[in-house]
Design a protein around this motif. Structure first.
Motif, PDB file in Angstrom:
ATOM      1  N   LEU A  27     -16.617 -23.525  10.035  1.00  0.00           N
ATOM      2  CA  LEU A  27     -16.386 -23.853  11.438  1.00  0.00           C
ATOM      3  C   LEU A  27     -15.375 -24.989  11.566  1.00  0.00           C
ATOM      4  CD1 LEU A  27     -19.139 -22.291  11.495  1.00  0.00           C
ATOM      5  CD2 LEU A  27     -19.674 -23.618  13.542  1.00  0.00           C
ATOM      6  N   HIS A  28     -14.374 -24.785  12.418  1.00  0.00           N
ATOM      7  CA  HIS A  28     -13.342 -25.796  12.622  1.00  0.00           C
ATOM      8  C   HIS A  28     -13.050 -25.930  14.110  1.00  0.00           C
ATOM      9  CE1 HIS A  28     -12.115 -26.448   8.391  1.00  0.00           C
ATOM     10  NE2 HIS A  28     -12.618 -25.235   8.249  1.00  0.00           N
ATOM     11  N   ILE A  82     -10.992 -13.718   8.670  1.00  0.00           N
ATOM     12  CA  ILE A  82     -11.787 -13.312   7.517  1.00  0.00           C
ATOM     13  C   ILE A  82     -10.966 -13.518   6.251  1.00  0.00           C
ATOM     14  CG2 ILE A  82     -13.076 -11.429   6.453  1.00  0.00           C
ATOM     15  CD1 ILE A  82     -13.174 -10.169   9.284  1.00  0.00           C
ATOM     16  N   GLY A  83     -11.460 -14.366   5.349  1.00  0.00           N
ATOM     17  CA  GLY A  83     -10.719 -14.696   4.145  1.00  0.00           C
ATOM     18  C   GLY A  83     -11.116 -13.857   2.940  1.00  0.00           C
ATOM     19  N   ALA A  84     -10.464 -14.151   1.818  1.00  0.00           N
ATOM     20  CA  ALA A  84     -10.714 -13.411   0.582  1.00  0.00           C
ATOM     21  C   ALA A  84     -12.113 -13.660   0.034  1.00  0.00           C
ATOM     22  CB  ALA A  84      -9.668 -13.810  -0.466  1.00  0.00           C
ATOM     23  N   ASP A  85     -12.793 -14.707   0.534  1.00  0.00           N
ATOM     24  CA  ASP A  85     -14.157 -14.973   0.082  1.00  0.00           C
ATOM     25  C   ASP A  85     -15.183 -14.065   0.747  1.00  0.00           C
ATOM     26  OD1 ASP A  85     -13.842 -16.061   2.601  1.00  0.00           O
ATOM     27  OD2 ASP A  85     -14.865 -17.944   2.156  1.00  0.00           O
ATOM     28  N   TRP A  86     -14.725 -13.156   1.636  1.00  0.00           N
ATOM     29  CA  TRP A  86     -15.630 -12.212   2.320  1.00  0.00           C
ATOM     30  C   TRP A  86     -15.005 -10.825   2.274  1.00  0.00           C
ATOM     31  CZ3 TRP A  86     -17.336 -12.815   8.140  1.00  0.00           C
ATOM     32  CH2 TRP A  86     -18.443 -11.974   8.379  1.00  0.00           C
ATOM     33  N   PRO A  87     -14.902 -10.219   1.096  1.00  0.00           N
ATOM     34  CA  PRO A  87     -14.164  -8.964   0.936  1.00  0.00           C
ATOM     35  C   PRO A  87     -14.909  -7.731   1.408  1.00  0.00           C
ATOM     36  CG  PRO A  87     -15.099  -9.622  -1.157  1.00  0.00           C
ATOM     37  CD  PRO A  87     -15.397 -10.727  -0.190  1.00  0.00           C
ATOM     38  N   THR A 104      -7.621  -8.377  16.241  1.00  0.00           N
ATOM     39  CA  THR A 104      -6.273  -8.829  16.538  1.00  0.00           C
ATOM     40  C   THR A 104      -5.407  -8.579  15.316  1.00  0.00           C
ATOM     41  OG1 THR A 104      -4.952 -10.708  17.339  1.00  0.00           O
ATOM     42  CG2 THR A 104      -6.707 -11.183  15.742  1.00  0.00           C
ATOM     43  N   ALA A 105      -4.124  -8.872  15.424  1.00  0.00           N
ATOM     44  CA  ALA A 105      -3.202  -8.607  14.317  1.00  0.00           C
ATOM     45  C   ALA A 105      -3.624  -9.354  13.058  1.00  0.00           C
ATOM     46  CB  ALA A 105      -1.787  -9.029  14.717  1.00  0.00           C
ATOM     47  N   ASN A 106      -3.366  -8.751  11.907  1.00  0.00           N
ATOM     48  CA  ASN A 106      -3.711  -9.391  10.644  1.00  0.00           C
ATOM     49  C   ASN A 106      -3.040 -10.752  10.525  1.00  0.00           C
ATOM     50  OD1 ASN A 106      -5.158  -7.146  10.020  1.00  0.00           O
ATOM     51  ND2 ASN A 106      -3.746  -6.369   8.466  1.00  0.00           N
ATOM     52  N   GLY A 107      -3.755 -11.685   9.942  1.00  0.00           N
ATOM     53  CA  GLY A 107      -3.200 -13.021   9.770  1.00  0.00           C
ATOM     54  C   GLY A 107      -2.667 -13.241   8.371  1.00  0.00           C
ATOM     55  N   THR A 108      -2.086 -14.420   8.154  1.00  0.00           N
ATOM     56  CA  THR A 108      -1.603 -14.786   6.822  1.00  0.00           C
ATOM     57  C   THR A 108      -2.784 -14.827   5.860  1.00  0.00           C
ATOM     58  OG1 THR A 108       0.143 -16.134   7.811  1.00  0.00           O
ATOM     59  CG2 THR A 108      -0.395 -16.548   5.486  1.00  0.00           C
ATOM     60  N   PRO A 109      -2.683 -14.176   4.706  1.00  0.00           N
ATOM     61  CA  PRO A 109      -3.814 -14.168   3.772  1.00  0.00           C
ATOM     62  C   PRO A 109      -4.314 -15.574   3.463  1.00  0.00           C
ATOM     63  CG  PRO A 109      -2.118 -12.640   3.057  1.00  0.00           C
ATOM     64  CD  PRO A 109      -1.530 -13.406   4.194  1.00  0.00           C
ATOM     65  N   ARG A 110      -5.648 -15.733   3.457  1.00  0.00           N
ATOM     66  CA  ARG A 110      -6.248 -17.020   3.168  1.00  0.00           C
ATOM     67  C   ARG A 110      -7.447 -16.834   2.253  1.00  0.00           C
ATOM     68  NH1 ARG A 110      -7.090 -20.379   7.206  1.00  0.00           N
ATOM     69  NH2 ARG A 110      -8.985 -21.218   6.282  1.00  0.00           N
ATOM     70  N   GLU A 111      -7.746 -17.867   1.469  1.00  0.00           N
ATOM     71  CA  GLU A 111      -8.830 -17.791   0.494  1.00  0.00           C
ATOM     72  C   GLU A 111     -10.202 -17.855   1.156  1.00  0.00           C
ATOM     73  OE1 GLU A 111      -8.749 -17.293  -2.859  1.00  0.00           O
ATOM     74  OE2 GLU A 111      -6.636 -16.846  -2.533  1.00  0.00           O
ATOM     75  N   THR A 112     -10.327 -18.695   2.178  1.00  0.00           N
ATOM     76  CA  THR A 112     -11.640 -18.923   2.787  1.00  0.00           C
ATOM     77  C   THR A 112     -11.685 -18.451   4.234  1.00  0.00           C
ATOM     78  OG1 THR A 112     -10.974 -21.170   3.418  1.00  0.00           O
ATOM     79  CG2 THR A 112     -12.117 -20.903   1.318  1.00  0.00           C
ATOM     80  N   THR A 113     -12.854 -17.983   4.655  1.00  0.00           N
ATOM     81  CA  THR A 113     -13.062 -17.552   6.039  1.00  0.00           C
ATOM     82  C   THR A 113     -13.135 -18.762   6.950  1.00  0.00           C
ATOM     83  OG1 THR A 113     -14.212 -15.567   5.329  1.00  0.00           O
ATOM     84  CG2 THR A 113     -14.675 -16.350   7.569  1.00  0.00           C
ATOM     85  N   ARG A 114     -12.561 -18.616   8.149  1.00  0.00           N
ATOM     86  CA  ARG A 114     -12.485 -19.752   9.079  1.00  0.00           C
ATOM     87  C   ARG A 114     -12.767 -19.285  10.499  1.00  0.00           C
ATOM     88  NH1 ARG A 114      -8.998 -24.674   8.872  1.00  0.00           N
ATOM     89  NH2 ARG A 114      -8.731 -25.483  10.970  1.00  0.00           N
ATOM     90  N   LEU A 115     -13.658 -20.003  11.187  1.00  0.00           N
ATOM     91  CA  LEU A 115     -13.953 -19.745  12.595  1.00  0.00           C
ATOM     92  C   LEU A 115     -13.476 -20.941  13.405  1.00  0.00           C
ATOM     93  CD1 LEU A 115     -15.244 -18.113  14.881  1.00  0.00           C
ATOM     94  CD2 LEU A 115     -17.439 -19.164  14.305  1.00  0.00           C
ATOM     95  N   SER A 116     -12.361 -20.766  14.122  1.00  0.00           N
ATOM     96  CA  SER A 116     -11.795 -21.845  14.939  1.00  0.00           C
ATOM     97  C   SER A 116     -12.259 -21.695  16.377  1.00  0.00           C
ATOM     98  CB  SER A 116     -10.265 -21.807  14.889  1.00  0.00           C
ATOM     99  OG  SER A 116      -9.798 -21.896  13.555  1.00  0.00           O
TER     100      SER A 116
END
Length: 521
Positions: A462-463, A475-480, A427-439
């Motif tokens: 997981l959220h 996918i956040g900056a913690d998974w480059p 999907t479209a790129n999201g706002t840059p984030r530090e940590t990866t999140r699975l909602s």
């Protein structure tokens, strides 16, 4: 943040003073009590046993964990020892006339209590050190699904709620589950105390020395706040209701972070006072303390027995006072509400990792436990029937690149497809984030755990409560790079944002905030 109180002494926060009895040298109370009971047994031919049973009957006990989340244990060390985690809770419950008189209107008497003080006591595997970590009551967290103590009522999982609300959703067993979900630490026991218990315990120990850097009058003002606490500059001994005022004062210290620091200083001072005073060596004083303690605290069922408390006290007394560290988990202002907090990442996560690895927070030694997760363990660390029952091809998931690295969403989507998740799409790129999140929405919890297991995502990623009907992996900056989530290297020390204090430091005075509704004299 405005702190509004309904009546003097003000504030809504119950105390965590039970922690002083649970952590560090106060555990010697239980050992000495058992010795005293043995003496009575010899002297009175059974009288000691009667008193033992009497004290056991005083305890209020509940289930340790009533939630679906239960954390991960640290493996034993070479000697077979494991760390110990105890959740220490202060509740503002107005369930008795004495509690109403001390902290709220009669209209509040029927409402569930809030856990306005909560601290995790971590005791190292070899009992050489201990750490006491607090989370401010206004911190927004995800609260997992839970049930009531009697099992008759269920509470659904909720997101971005104040952590102090978890207690009202079924009791201390639900708060234990919230900490387990948040930290992925296994919480072995809980201890809880209310307003009346704070006053009674402060009287039983003979008072606790506290210090302020200037004359203080935290004047009570209806509908505004204040506790009525009045102290001269320097050190004073507080007991009874004045001790409760100290532990509930907020605006005089500036904010909830300041209040938590004041609570830590109180507990550390109590540790030193019990160690230095003759209370624990005086049979009459010791019995008064034991009687008060047994009536003032609530425990999980596994701990609600004098023998077990004696064993715990024997462990805790091994920890030197100078190796007891207190700190507050680092927080930031919540983007969604300027009057609320969120845990600062990755700083708070680093603290949980240190505790998982059983590394002392005072930095005075290596890890003393066995192997531990270097990051919160992924859901696949333990067999989960709900995951194995999921067909990957039925799980719809949107993969979003928020890492700042090109083509990350495409790479991870391809990895998911190779593992059978054919409904994964970029999907479209999201706002840059530090940590990866699975909602994920509540109905897709099993699918989310299956995706996390396939990618090696930690529990902290997981959220529940995503806005969409499908899973969304940001996918956040913690998974480059790579198609499996990287295993973190265990941290070796605290983040700079964490201010740690040792319990043997008696030089700490609270800094009064004259702008916080406080009046000096």
């Amino acid at each position: 943040m405005t702190n509004v109180d309904t009546k003097p002494p003000g504030g809504r926060t119950a105390t965590g003073s039970a922690t002083a009895r649970a952590g560090g040298r106060p555990g010697r109370v239980l050992r000495r009590l058992s010795l005293g009971l043995a003496f009575l047994l010899l002297a009175a031919c059974g009288g000691g046993y009667w008193y033992y049973q009497h004290l056991n009957a005083n305890f209020q006990a509940g289930q340790r964990n009533l939630s679906e989340a239960d954390g991960a244990r640290t493996a034993p060390n070479a000697a077979g020892q494991t760390p110990l985690n105890i959740l220490l809770i202060g509740t503002d419950n107005r369930g008795s006339a004495k509690n109403v008189a001390l902290g709220g209107s009669a209209d509040d008497a029927g409402r569930p209590g809030l856990a306005d003080v909560q601290m995790l006591l971590h005791v190292s595997a070899d009992r050489s050190n201990a750490s006491l970590v607090s989370i401010p009551r206004d911190t927004l967290v995800d609260i997992p699904a839970c049930k009531s103590e009697d099992g008759r009522q269920s509470y659904p999982a909720v997101s971005k709620r104040m952590i102090n609300e978890a207690l009202a959703r079924g009791g201390p067993g639900c708060l234990v589950g919230t900490w387990a979900k948040l930290t992925n630490l296994y919480v072995d026991h809980y201890m809880m105390i209310d307003f009346a218990g704070v006053v009674d315990m402060a009287d039983a120990v003979g008072g606790v020395p506290v210090c302020v850097n200037m004359n203080l009058y935290d004047r009570y003002q209806p509908k505004i706040g204040g506790t009525g606490l009045k102290l001269p500059k320097g050190t004073s001994v507080v007991k009874g209701e004045q001790a409760l005022q100290w532990l509930r004062t907020r605006d005089a210290w500036g904010d909830d972070i300041g209040r938590t620091k004041a609570q830590h200083l109180y507990l550390s001072s109590m540790v030193r006072e019990l160690k230095a005073s003759g209370t624990l060596g005086d049979p009459a004083g010791l019995m008064r303390l034991a009687e008060t303690a047994s009536r003032s605290i609530s425990l999980d069922k596994d701990l609600a027995d004098l023998k077990r408390l004696y064993d715990l006290g024997s462990d805790l007394r091994k920890v030197p006072t100078e190796r007891i560290t207190t700190l507050t988990a680092p927080t930031v202002t919540a983007p969604s509400d300027e009057n609320r907090l969120e845990l600062k990442q990755p700083d708070s996560g680093q603290i949980w990792q240190l505790l998982h690895a059983d590394r002392p927070l005072d930095g005075k030694g290596p890890a003393t436990g066995g192997s531990a997760p270097t990051a919160p363990a992924p859901p696949s660390a333990a067999p989960d029937p709900s995951v194995s029952a999921v067909s990957p091809a039925t799980v719809a998931i949107a993969v979003q690149n928020a890492s700042g690295v090109e083509r990350r969403a495409t790479e991870v989507r391809a990895a998911l497809a190779a593992k059978g998740f054919t409904e994964a799409a970029t999907t479209a790129n999201g706002t840059p984030r530090e940590t990866t999140r699975l909602s994920y929405p509540p109905a897709e919890a099993a699918g989310a755990r299956a995706v996390a297991a396939a990618l090696g995502l930690p529990q902290s990623a997981l959220h529940e409560g995503g806005a969409k009907a499908e899973l969304v992996l940001a996918i956040g900056a913690d998974w480059p790079s790579g198609t499996g989530f990287p295993v973190a290297t265990p941290p070796t020390g605290l983040p700079r944002s964490a201010e740690a204090v040792t319990a043997d430091d008696d030089r700490n005075c609270m800094t009064v905030n004259p702008q916080g509704g406080t009046y000096t004299y």
